[in-house]
Each structure stands twice: as structure tokens, then as C-alpha cells.
Design an enzyme around this catalytic site. Sequence first.
Site, PDB file in Angstrom:
ATOM      1  N   LYS A  79       0.913  -1.032   0.013  1.00  0.00           N
ATOM      2  CA  LYS A  79      -0.009   0.014   0.053  1.00  0.00           C
ATOM      3  C   LYS A  79       1.018   1.344  -0.015  1.00  0.00           C
ATOM      4  O   LYS A  79       1.712   1.565   0.844  1.00  0.00           O
ATOM      5  CB  LYS A  79      -0.622  -0.064   1.194  1.00  0.00           C
ATOM      6  CG  LYS A  79      -2.094  -1.270   1.105  1.00  0.00           C
ATOM      7  CD  LYS A  79      -3.064  -0.894   0.253  1.00  0.00           C
ATOM      8  CE  LYS A  79      -4.229  -1.896   0.312  1.00  0.00           C
ATOM      9  NZ  LYS A  79      -5.137  -1.700  -0.807  1.00  0.00           N
ATOM     10  N   ASP A  98      -0.149  -1.013  -4.791  1.00  0.00           N
ATOM     11  CA  ASP A  98      -1.549  -0.376  -4.923  1.00  0.00           C
ATOM     12  C   ASP A  98      -1.517   0.735  -4.434  1.00  0.00           C
ATOM     13  O   ASP A  98      -1.179   1.080  -3.088  1.00  0.00           O
ATOM     14  CB  ASP A  98      -2.362  -1.445  -3.979  1.00  0.00           C
ATOM     15  CG  ASP A  98      -3.904  -1.122  -3.965  1.00  0.00           C
ATOM     16  OD1 ASP A  98      -4.134  -0.066  -4.871  1.00  0.00           O
ATOM     17  OD2 ASP A  98      -4.488  -1.899  -3.338  1.00  0.00           O
ATOM     18  N   GLU A 153      -1.461  -0.832  -9.300  1.00  0.00           N
ATOM     19  CA  GLU A 153      -2.920  -0.965  -9.262  1.00  0.00           C
ATOM     20  C   GLU A 153      -3.509   0.466  -8.646  1.00  0.00           C
ATOM     21  O   GLU A 153      -2.842   1.165  -7.841  1.00  0.00           O
ATOM     22  CB  GLU A 153      -3.292  -1.958  -7.891  1.00  0.00           C
ATOM     23  CG  GLU A 153      -4.727  -2.202  -7.818  1.00  0.00           C
ATOM     24  CD  GLU A 153      -5.271  -2.902  -6.807  1.00  0.00           C
ATOM     25  OE1 GLU A 153      -6.286  -3.058  -6.308  1.00  0.00           O
ATOM     26  OE2 GLU A 153      -4.238  -3.708  -6.456  1.00  0.00           O
ATOM     27  N   ASP A 167      -9.121  -0.537 -10.235  1.00  0.00           N
ATOM     28  CA  ASP A 167      -9.458  -1.296  -9.099  1.00  0.00           C
ATOM     29  C   ASP A 167     -10.983  -0.292  -8.544  1.00  0.00           C
ATOM     30  O   ASP A 167     -12.041  -0.594  -9.087  1.00  0.00           O
ATOM     31  CB  ASP A 167      -8.716  -1.479  -7.713  1.00  0.00           C
ATOM     32  CG  ASP A 167      -9.244  -1.799  -6.180  1.00  0.00           C
ATOM     33  OD1 ASP A 167     -10.794  -2.003  -6.386  1.00  0.00           O
ATOM     34  OD2 ASP A 167      -8.714  -1.890  -5.495  1.00  0.00           O
ATOM     35  N   LYS A 198     -14.324  -6.718  -6.990  1.00  0.00           N
ATOM     36  CA  LYS A 198     -14.839  -6.818  -5.519  1.00  0.00           C
ATOM     37  C   LYS A 198     -16.029  -6.800  -5.386  1.00  0.00           C
ATOM     38  O   LYS A 198     -16.792  -6.042  -6.087  1.00  0.00           O
ATOM     39  CB  LYS A 198     -14.375  -5.663  -4.683  1.00  0.00           C
ATOM     40  CG  LYS A 198     -12.754  -5.549  -4.555  1.00  0.00           C
ATOM     41  CD  LYS A 198     -12.120  -4.538  -3.934  1.00  0.00           C
ATOM     42  CE  LYS A 198     -10.554  -4.112  -3.927  1.00  0.00           C
ATOM     43  NZ  LYS A 198     -10.110  -3.184  -3.068  1.00  0.00           N
TER      44      LYS A 198
END
Length: 370
Positions: A163, A191, A218, A243, A267
Amino acid sequence: MKIKEIELFAINLPLIDPFIISYATYDSIQSIIVKMTTDDGIVGYGEAVPDEHITGETWESTFQVLKNHLAPAVIGLDPRQFEKLHDVMNHVVKPAPAAKAAIDIACFDIAGKSMNVPVYQLLGGRYHEKFPITHVLSIGEPKKMAEEAAQKMELGYTSFKMKVGTEVAKDVARIKAVRERVGQDIAIRVDVNQGWGNAATTLKALRGMKDLNIDWLEQPVEDNDIDGLVEIKAKSDITLMIDEGLRSERDMREVIAKRAADKANIKLMKCGGIYPAMKLAVMAEMAGIECQIGSMVESSVGSAAGFHVAFSKKIMGSVELTGPIKFSKDIGNLKYDIPFIQLNEKPGLGVDVDEAVLHELTAFSEKITG
């Protein structure tokens, strides 16, 4: 078979360590559990983990949408009629995907239990036998992130999702530190959670990362900046995953038409549950876009639902459903065989819910009947 009763539980799932991403820090995860009962006594569980930064839904608003709109609308319907259920929900409220996912997942749990088969058998059967689990490294100091990665390698992890999404120079330093610590054979996925904002900043970051052997990047830009992804994809050779910018079939159509991403992170909480997720996966498969089932950090209930989708589709190349591993207390018993996940053969979601823990973690609840 008809849906007779729906109980809603707004719960707080305690995290072992804070979960830190570009736009928020979480000490616990706010979730809503749906307990659905049919007229012949079958019980199914679903889950909503809303994120106001992505879908505009909050914990409180999702509970109210379920209580006042979606639950009353599906009482009396057959939980196995997924197309009709979603059509009814879509006419009641738009878009509210996390709320709809909770209903959808509970219905699939019931359908599987009623037929005595796992949910993946309702989705085309099992294709994958197991998936490796990727460990997620929250944003932190470079040395700390590198040390955490080294510790997880000793447990058998072979991939990390980092992250980032603060300042480019600091983010590049974080990635360098982890790469130097874990060596070249470990997969690192970066990400950004929209944190770099636009294509220009992202391309600057990529120049600093060019020798770091990144598996994929991402969502570096704002969720509505599909053209930004197109520019990045055209000007770099790094694999690009969308995403937050992918929530619906409309989004997927634009991504396919503009060839805006190499990979898609699907998701259930973004798209509305298992049934819509399967539609997105089929669209991606037709366009040759590899998919991943990602997480909003759900409990065993929501995580199991995502795994059933992932295990049933050939186009799924990875999974990132690690919520149950991050909680100090969970309502279910989804089993991980670190560093892998393997689903059992139990009917429905295959998860047993501990009612005592569910009530212990509940902040408020409601029962809706016909």
C-alpha cells in the site's frame, strides 16, 4: 422456497494491527451481517462492508438501506432466483452495491445449502484447487515495511501487495526497501488506491521504480480517470490493474473499449455481490483481461463469497481476501492454510457463523419480517 425473515447486525471487527492505505487508517472494520431465513428453515449469511471513499456508502446508510428498502423488497421472493432478486433490488435503490452484496451473498448461501452443494458449484463448478495468499503491507516507514515482509517470507509468503499513495519519493523509497530486503524472486504488487492522482505524477513515480521489478501497479489515478489509465498504459510497460474505477458493467465496457487496463480487481462490495461479479468476470474474459477477486477486508462470510467466485473462473489469476487473517476476532471459521487458501466441500459458503461472537461484536441490529 421463500425468504421469510432477515436480521441485520451492524458489527465492528477488531483488527490485530491498524490497516493504513492512502486515504484512511482503520483500527477496526465496520461491517453489516445479514442473517436470512427461508420459510422452510434454511439460514444463509451475507455481508456488507461499505466504503464511502469508493461507493459512497457508509456503515449507517447501508444499514438503513437494508432495513428500510432492500430487505422489505426481497421478503417473499425465492432466494434462488438471482436475476429477479437483483432486478428487484435495482428498481428499489441505485446503486448501493455493498448493501445489495449482503442480500446476494445470503441468497447464494441458502441456494447452496438447499441443494447440498458449495456455492462454486452454482457458478460453473470448481476450476482452481488452491490460490496463494498475498500479504498486504500497510503504509509505513520503509524499514518497517521491509522488516514485516521479511518476517512473512519466513511463513511461506511469496508475494506482497504494498500500500502506497502518499508522496512519490517516499513511496519509491518504501518499494525499494522492500525489494532490497526480499530479493528479486518475490512478487511485489503496488497498490496506490488513487493516491498519485493523475497520469503525470504516476509516470514520474514509474521512472523511479523502473528497476524494481514490479509485478503490477494498481489504481494509481482517481477512480473516474479512465483516460489517465490509458495514458499510463501507453507510456509504460508495467502491468496495470484497475480497482476503484471498476464498479459496474458500464465501467467494464469503458475499460474494454479503451483498453485501459491489463488486469481488473473485482470486488463483491463494489459491484453488488456474487452474481454481478460473475458478469464482470465473463466480460473481462471475453476481452482477455485477467481478473483478481479483491477485498474490502470482510469477515469469513464476505471473504468466502469472494473465494467461491475466484475458484470457479479460469480467468481469475489471483485473490486478495485476507480479512479473516487480519482480525483478532471473527464471526466465522474460514480456514487458511498459510500461504494458501483452499475451500472445503461444505454446502453454501462453507462457513459456520458463531452467533455468540456475532452478538458480542454487534453495535445495533434489526429484524425484518413479511
